[in-house]
Write a protein that holds these residues in place. Structure first.
Motif, short mmCIF file in Angstrom:
data_model
loop_
_atom_site.label_atom_id
_atom_site.label_comp_id
_atom_site.label_asym_id
_atom_site.label_seq_id
_atom_site.Cartn_x
_atom_site.Cartn_y
_atom_site.Cartn_z
N UNK A 244 -9.07 -17.44 -4.32
CA UNK A 244 -8.45 -17.60 -3.01
C UNK A 244 -7.31 -16.60 -2.82
N UNK A 245 -6.49 -16.42 -3.84
CA UNK A 245 -5.36 -15.50 -3.73
C UNK A 245 -5.81 -14.04 -3.74
N UNK A 246 -6.66 -13.69 -4.69
CA UNK A 246 -7.04 -12.29 -4.87
C UNK A 246 -7.97 -11.80 -3.75
N UNK A 247 -8.88 -12.65 -3.28
CA UNK A 247 -9.76 -12.23 -2.18
C UNK A 247 -8.93 -12.03 -0.91
N UNK A 248 -7.94 -12.90 -0.68
CA UNK A 248 -7.05 -12.74 0.48
C UNK A 248 -6.28 -11.43 0.36
N UNK A 249 -5.75 -11.16 -0.81
CA UNK A 249 -4.98 -9.93 -1.03
C UNK A 249 -5.85 -8.69 -0.79
N UNK A 250 -7.03 -8.67 -1.37
CA UNK A 250 -7.88 -7.48 -1.27
C UNK A 250 -8.36 -7.24 0.15
N UNK A 251 -8.77 -8.30 0.84
CA UNK A 251 -9.24 -8.12 2.21
C UNK A 251 -8.07 -7.79 3.15
N UNK A 252 -6.91 -8.40 2.92
CA UNK A 252 -5.76 -8.11 3.76
C UNK A 252 -5.33 -6.66 3.61
N UNK A 253 -5.27 -6.17 2.38
CA UNK A 253 -4.81 -4.80 2.16
C UNK A 253 -5.85 -3.76 2.56
N UNK A 254 -7.10 -4.21 2.79
CA UNK A 254 -8.14 -3.30 3.27
C UNK A 254 -8.28 -3.32 4.79
N UNK A 255 -7.47 -4.15 5.47
CA UNK A 255 -7.50 -4.20 6.93
C UNK A 255 -6.62 -3.10 7.52
N UNK A 256 -7.02 -2.63 8.71
CA UNK A 256 -6.26 -1.61 9.42
C UNK A 256 -6.14 -2.01 10.87
N UNK A 257 -5.02 -1.65 11.46
CA UNK A 257 -4.80 -1.83 12.89
C UNK A 257 -4.18 -0.53 13.40
N UNK A 258 -5.03 0.44 13.72
CA UNK A 258 -4.52 1.77 14.00
C UNK A 258 -3.90 2.35 12.74
N UNK A 259 -2.62 2.73 12.84
CA UNK A 259 -1.91 3.25 11.65
C UNK A 259 -1.25 2.13 10.85
N UNK A 260 -1.31 0.92 11.37
CA UNK A 260 -0.65 -0.22 10.72
C UNK A 260 -1.50 -0.71 9.55
N UNK A 261 -0.83 -1.00 8.43
CA UNK A 261 -1.48 -1.52 7.24
C UNK A 261 -0.77 -2.80 6.80
N UNK A 262 -1.36 -3.46 5.82
CA UNK A 262 -0.83 -4.74 5.36
C UNK A 262 -0.76 -4.77 3.85
N UNK A 263 0.22 -5.49 3.32
CA UNK A 263 0.36 -5.73 1.89
C UNK A 263 0.47 -7.23 1.67
#
Length: 391
Positions: A244-263
């Motif tokens: 649950x934690x690692x899949x959330x982390x990996x998918x979140x950090x692979x998301x993009x919103x234009x130039x915006x990224x997530x950690x």
């Protein structure tokens, strides 16, 4: 102009949530379920407003009347669909196979597309009624596309005994995220096919060892092999939290919103701790509730034995206690629901929110507003089928 990096704070409290969930639950019971749409709206507004990226809370602006009317529309449609389909399936099942098993199975299979359709539509409604910094989120139409893709991916996961579940999760998230907007900016879910397999490793290993232990116990007829489950059971519990934690982390950090990224950096042990403490407190309260209830009943009716006239006293006690037991049942149900919100759902939401950051956020002010999406049935199908319409 927003700063380059935005942290997310969570301002919700367990006490206020416990009281809100309990109060809305009581009103739902007293109104024979009609208040559920207002209850869910109030709970969502509390959860949303507690999540504050950069100190600015999310807003949920869903209308409970939309939910009620959508539910009524969906119920009429589902009653017609299920009634006609089940009647035809039952007829052909008895006519061709002289039994009803096939009809029940095909009836469930026939509902699967509607279930996935309802889940996507519910997500679309929730996003359309969510705002941040005054800008709406949104989700493109695509419920039937999500439905058939979900069926294919779930069948693949079932055929492979769950081995491809990480791939299924990523594929479906790509479909949903690729149609999600914040204002006029579209999200993109990146990541290769193998992105999530590493997140599943602590589930694969204990399941494999459990299978080996069970097979060895069966073939060698030595029950000592079952001792292996002492190791694999806690390992599997950790594995589920790690997934649950690692899949959330990996998918979140692979998301993009234009130039915006997530950690993001959620912790498996924190998730386990939240569940452990929450379940402990809930069981403690429920156990105390039953002890107080039984003690009160015995004090009310006095002591009795098991012979002669005391049996009549016991019967009288059971009859006169029915109203108390009914009230106790509803009290237990409402209390369980409220405690789950306050001691499990809310702490989990807080942990995942506070573990996430928005990076390259300086251009957020350039994102323009999107048009408001209208819905004829809101979350009606998800409510009618009791799927995909959770908080």
């Amino acid at each position: 102009m927003p700063p380059a990096v935005l942290t997310i704070s969570y301002s919700g409290g367990k006490g206020p949530m416990l009281w809100l969930a309990l109060k809305t639950g009581v009103l739902t019971v007293l109104t024979l379920g009609f208040y559920r749409f207002w209850a869910k709206t109030r709970l969502r507004r509390y959860y949303w407003s507690a999540i504050r990226p950069g100190g600015i809370p999310l807003e949920y602006v869903g209308d409970p009347l939309e939910k009620l009317l959508g539910f009524l529309v969906a119920v009429v449609f589902m009653a017609f669909y299920i009634g006609i389909m089940n009647l035809l399936l039952m007829y052909f099942s008895f006519a061709l196979l002289q039994g009803s098993v096939a009809a029940y199975f095909l009836s469930f299979v026939g509902l699967a597309p509607i279930i996935f359709f309802a889940q996507y539509r519910a997500r679309r409604y929730i996003l359309a009624r969510t705002r941040w910094r005054g800008i709406r989120f949104g989700l493109d139409p695509g419920a039937w596309g999500f439905s058939w893709r979900s069926i294919v991916h779930w069948l693949l996961a079932l055929v492979t005994l769950g081995l491809t579940w990480p791939l299924t999760t990523l594929w479906l998230e790509k479909y949903k995220a690729g149609r999600t907007y914040y204002g006029d900016q579209r999200f993109v879910q990146g990541g290769r096919r193998g992105l999530l397999f590493g997140a599943m490793k602590h589930v694969y290993y204990p399941v494999l060892l459990s299978g080996v232990g069970g097979a060895m116990a069966a073939f060698s007829e030595n029950p000592a092999w079952f001792a292996l489950f002492v190791l694999t059971t806690p390992w599997l519990i950790y594995g589920l939290a790690y997934w649950r934690a690692e899949s959330f982390k990996r998918m979140t950090e692979a998301k993009e919103l234009g130039v915006i990224r997530f950690q993001s950096s959620p912790k498996p042990w924190t998730i386990i701790g939240i569940y452990a403490l929450g379940w402990f407190l809930m069981n403690l309260v429920i156990s105390g509730f039953f002890l107080v209830l039984l003690g009160g009943l015995f004090l009310l009716h006095g002591n009795f034995g098991i012979d002669g006239a005391d049996l009549d006293q016991l019967e009288d006690m059971l009859v006169t206690s029915v109203p108390v037991l009914v009230l106790a049942y509803f009290g237990l149900f409402l209390g369980y629901r409220a405690m789950a919100h306050a001691w499990i759902t809310l702490p989990l939401a807080a942990h995942f929110a506070e573990a996430t950051r928005i990076v390259n956020a300086a251009d957020l002010h350039l994102i323009a507003q999107r048009d408001r999406d209208e819905f004829a049935e809101a979350e009606g199908f998800a409510e009618a089928l009791d799927v995909g319409a959770a908080i």
